[in-house]
Enzyme design. Structure first.
Site, PDB file in Angstrom:
ATOM      1  N   SER A 425     -30.744  69.230 -42.278  1.00 14.42           N
ATOM      2  CA  SER A 425     -31.682  68.132 -42.062  1.00 14.42           C
ATOM      3  C   SER A 425     -31.032  66.979 -41.312  1.00 14.42           C
ATOM      4  O   SER A 425     -31.725  66.092 -40.847  1.00 14.42           O
ATOM      5  CB  SER A 425     -32.268  67.654 -43.387  1.00 14.42           C
ATOM      6  OG  SER A 425     -31.266  67.501 -44.341  1.00 14.42           O
ATOM      7  N   HIS A 446     -36.432  73.763 -39.928  1.00 15.30           N
ATOM      8  CA  HIS A 446     -36.351  72.699 -40.925  1.00 15.30           C
ATOM      9  C   HIS A 446     -37.595  72.717 -41.799  1.00 15.30           C
ATOM     10  O   HIS A 446     -38.672  72.303 -41.372  1.00 15.30           O
ATOM     11  CB  HIS A 446     -36.188  71.340 -40.217  1.00 15.30           C
ATOM     12  CG  HIS A 446     -35.948  70.212 -41.154  1.00 15.30           C
ATOM     13  ND1 HIS A 446     -36.616  69.019 -41.082  1.00 15.30           N
ATOM     14  CD2 HIS A 446     -35.110  70.108 -42.209  1.00 15.30           C
ATOM     15  CE1 HIS A 446     -36.195  68.232 -42.055  1.00 15.30           C
ATOM     16  NE2 HIS A 446     -35.287  68.857 -42.738  1.00 15.30           N
ATOM     17  N   GLU A 458     -40.329  72.362 -38.907  1.00 12.39           N
ATOM     18  CA  GLU A 458     -39.867  71.914 -37.588  1.00 12.39           C
ATOM     19  C   GLU A 458     -38.950  72.993 -37.011  1.00 12.39           C
ATOM     20  O   GLU A 458     -38.001  73.420 -37.671  1.00 12.39           O
ATOM     21  CB  GLU A 458     -39.113  70.585 -37.721  1.00 12.39           C
ATOM     22  CG  GLU A 458     -40.044  69.416 -38.016  1.00 12.39           C
ATOM     23  CD  GLU A 458     -39.313  68.095 -38.241  1.00 12.39           C
ATOM     24  OE1 GLU A 458     -39.770  67.067 -37.752  1.00 12.39           O
ATOM     25  OE2 GLU A 458     -38.273  68.109 -38.935  1.00 12.39           O
TER      26      GLU A 458
END
Ligand code: NAI
Length: 661
Positions: A425, A446, A458
């Site tokens: 992250s 993500h 993501e």
């Protein structure tokens, strides 16, 4: 047979030797059937042909059926809704369709809906206008009224017909929740009259239903009793209370109007029909419904962008069985894949398997499905399955050197063509990929916490990531039923970057003495799904603090967030953070604040979020404004009825400019 309609584009119409008319819906150029303008007009021609054929004795019944793989009729065509921008235009289109459905209802021959695939919204309303409804029990078949999710309720007399078929409790629950029903549940309620095992037996069953002149009996007498006062009023009161637990009337008025409609006219079908249109039209024309339709289209946009051909992943290997890795593996299994789960610490794998089991029980329909899911989730402490995986996802500690060493090893083990992904992250993708022989292979996936609840993933494109790997990663995300958003590799990607300034603003307000309950209530008033302080407690204050510091946003002076972390108060997981947590819930002090105050504070809290969304777009973190809005809505739950942060800001500016002019 003289009844023919050779020029139809969306339907195929034939009358067979037994004088049964078959209207097969196969919308041209689309994989799903939606009731667009042309399809509805053509259905009008079909009904006319059947009316004439029946009068001459050439047609003895009509069957509505679909030729699509997974869709009977998935609803009205939302893309065409935008043309209906005034209440007058909406009322006109609704009237035409209502008239058509009424003609189907009045046909002198039996009309059967033979349902395979999605039968939703306007599609279910059409089926309810038929005399007899048959559905197959296949996994792809689902029925429901998703209208409330678009800020409306069924407006083609579906409210009246659903209550007539299923009784008020079941019909209203289906319409108020928008839940998709399995065929067995729809049959138990009375929305469906007959079930058949597979789609291949539908035609035969439909033929028999026509020959036997079957007619749906409607809801039994004891269900209809509930339409009488005072029971109806009591039911309406209960429904209002239940709905208010989930949504606020000021943000989502549609379910509350539906309850009003039922309460006022539930025992007078004729009056309820006209009132339905009168109450439906303003909802359909409202800003809320327009924004919710926008959200639906944004989700379709993300799905459509993923490639549909080529990469078909079946096996996933996840390394790191902690909070994220364990839940990612379990989610993949729920979606039908095989997942192997690796961790240095075998106890972590054990815990992840226990969590997975409870997810399977919640999500899967029967014992057998749960058992096969358990069998598809493999504990693999030594990583034996890496070499068989189509997708390998790393979700271990957030340390650069540890991730680099792992990927160097993985690169040698994975099969050619497999996706190699990290769930980092905050680390730069380029840095993780640096020691690899082929850095172009590494892509970011993500996920958001909790994995089972947030629909977004993501897909991070590093400076070195090859385009083909990004495409495959998107295909994987779609295959596990999540929405892929391609983002540039940068600090916080899109979602955390936009969310962090909002969280830190909440911390700053708390630091300045604003009560925590007031801050959280203000965010709810704006339409966020949870207050920011409660959210940070859920995510873990250590993580929230790390993100704040990483992005240079931590409040100046005595930072209450950092102080709590120092004291070991990390939120829900330690039992205390901004709140004290008991039995999984934060303890609150009941306090009433003025609505105007909450409104002002709520708007102020999101201001930094809106600013950051604009900056992220300017920096090219995602491709377009729509992608920013999609990411923030699906990754954070940002008030969907406001249409996304950038859309909201434009609208606000427009109305300020209009007020000034
Ligand atoms: P966690 O601490 O819950 O789990 C990490 C797991 O990795 C532990 O079970 C640990 O035993 C294992 N592990 C560590 N080194 C390993 C190695 N070399 N080989 C195999 N297993 C190893 O961590 P969490 O929260 O699940 O985070 C994992 C990754 O996901 C991190 O990169 C984090 O930044 C990212 N992430 C975390 C989110 C969150 O909300 N927690 C959200 C999105 C991404």
């Amino acid at each position: 047979m003289s009844v023919t309609l050779p020029n139809l584009q969306d339907w195929n119409f034939t009358v067979d030797f037994e004088r049964i008319a078959w209207a097969v819906f196969d919308r041209k150029g689309e994989s799903m059937n939606a009731l667009g303008r042309r399809a509805t007009e053509e259905l009008g021609e079909i009904v006319k042909a059947v009316e004439e054929g029946a009068a001459k004795g050439e047609v003895r019944g009509l069957v509505l059926i679909s030729a699509k793989e997974r869709s009977f009729i998935s609803g009205a065509d939302i893309r065409e809704f935008e043309g209906f921008d005034t209440e007058a235009k909406i009322a006109e289109v609704v009237k035409q369709t209502l008239d058509l459905f009424d003609r189907i209802d009045r046909l002198p021959v039996p009309v059967v809906a033979a349902i395979h695939g999605y039968c939703l919204g306007g599609g279910l309303e059409l089926a309810l206008a038929c005399d007899w409804r048959i559905a197959d029990r296949e996994e792809d078949t689902r029925l429901g009224f998703p209208e409330v999710k678009l800020g409306i309720f069924p407006g083609l007399n579906g409210t009246v017909r659903a209550i007539e078929a299923a009784g008020p409790m079941d019909a209203m629950t289906a319409m108020l929740t928008g839940r998709m029903l399995r065929p067995t549940a729809a049959k138990a309620m009375g929305l469906i009259d007959q079930l058949v095992p597979t789609r291949h037996t539908l035609r035969w069953a439909a033929r028999k239903a026509v020959l036997r002149n079957r007619k749906s009996p409607g809801a039994p007498w004891w269900k209809r009793l509930m339409l009488k006062q005072p029971v109806r009023g009591l039911l309406a009161k209960q429904m209002r209370a239940k709905t208010a637990e989930k949504v606020r009337e000021e943000h989502y008025p549609a379910p509350f109007r539906l309850i009003d409609l039922f309460e006022r006219y539930g025992d007078d079908p004729q009056r309820m029909r006209t009132a339905e249109t009168e109450m439906f039209t303003p909802l359909m024309a409202s800003e809320t419904s327009r924004n919710l339709r926008r959200v639906f289209k944004l989700s379709e946009m993300l799905k459509d962008e993923a490639p549909k051909d080529g990469f078909k992943p079946r096996k996933v290997h996840v390394i790191g069985a902690g909070t994220m890795g364990g839940d990612i593996a379990a989610w993949c299994v729920v979606q039908g894949m095989q997942a192997s789960l690796q961790d240095l610490d075998e106890a972590q794998i054990g815990k992840a398997l226990t969590r997975a089991k409870s997810l399977f029980k919640r999500r899967l329909r029967n014992e057998l499905a749960v058992e096969t899911a358990i069998a598809r989730l493999i504990a693999d402490p030594s990583g034996k399955h890496v070499k068989h995986a189509d997708v390998v996802i790393e979700a271990i500690v957030e340390k650069l050197d540890v991730k680099q060493t792992l990927f160097q090893k993985l690169e040698r083990e994975v099969k050619p063509g497999a996706v190699l992904a990290t769930n980092t992250s905050s680390l730069r993708l380029e840095d993780i990929a640096k020691p690899l022989a082929d850095p172009g292979r590494l892509v970011g996936l993500h996920f958001f916490n909790p994995v089972a609840q947030l629909p977004l993933v993501e897909v991070v494109r590093g400076e070195t990531t090859r385009e083909d790997e990004v495409r495959k990663a998107c295909a994987f995300v779609t295959a596990i039923n999540k929405l892929p958003l391609i983002v540039k590799s940068c600090s916080g990607f899109l979602v955390n970057r936009v969310l962090a300034p909002y969280m830190m603003e909440a911390v700053r307000r708390f630091q300045q003495g604003e009560p925590r309950d007031k801050i959280d209530q203000a965010a709810l008033k704006f339409g966020m799904p949870m207050g920011p302080l409660e959210l940070m407690d859920m995510v873990g204050l250590d993580i929230a603090n790390h993100v704040g510091e990483e992005l240079g946003l931590a409040p100046e002076g005595d930072n209450p967030l950092a102080a709590l972390v120092k004291q070991g108060k990390l939120g829900k997981k330690t039992g205390e953070g901004f709140y004290v947590w008991e039995q999984g819930k934060p303890k609150r002090k009941p306090a009433e604040y003025s609505q105007a105050q909450l409104e002002r504070l709520g708007r102020e809290l999101v201001e930094p979020m809106l600013d950051e969304a604009e900056r992220a777009l300017a920096d090219g973190v995602v491709a377009t404004e729509d992608h920013v809005d999609a990411g923030v809505i699906f990754g954070t739950g940002f008030a969907p009825f406001r249409g996304g942060p950038l859309h909201y800001r434009h609208k606000e500016r427009e109305s300020t400019a209009a007020a000034a002019a």
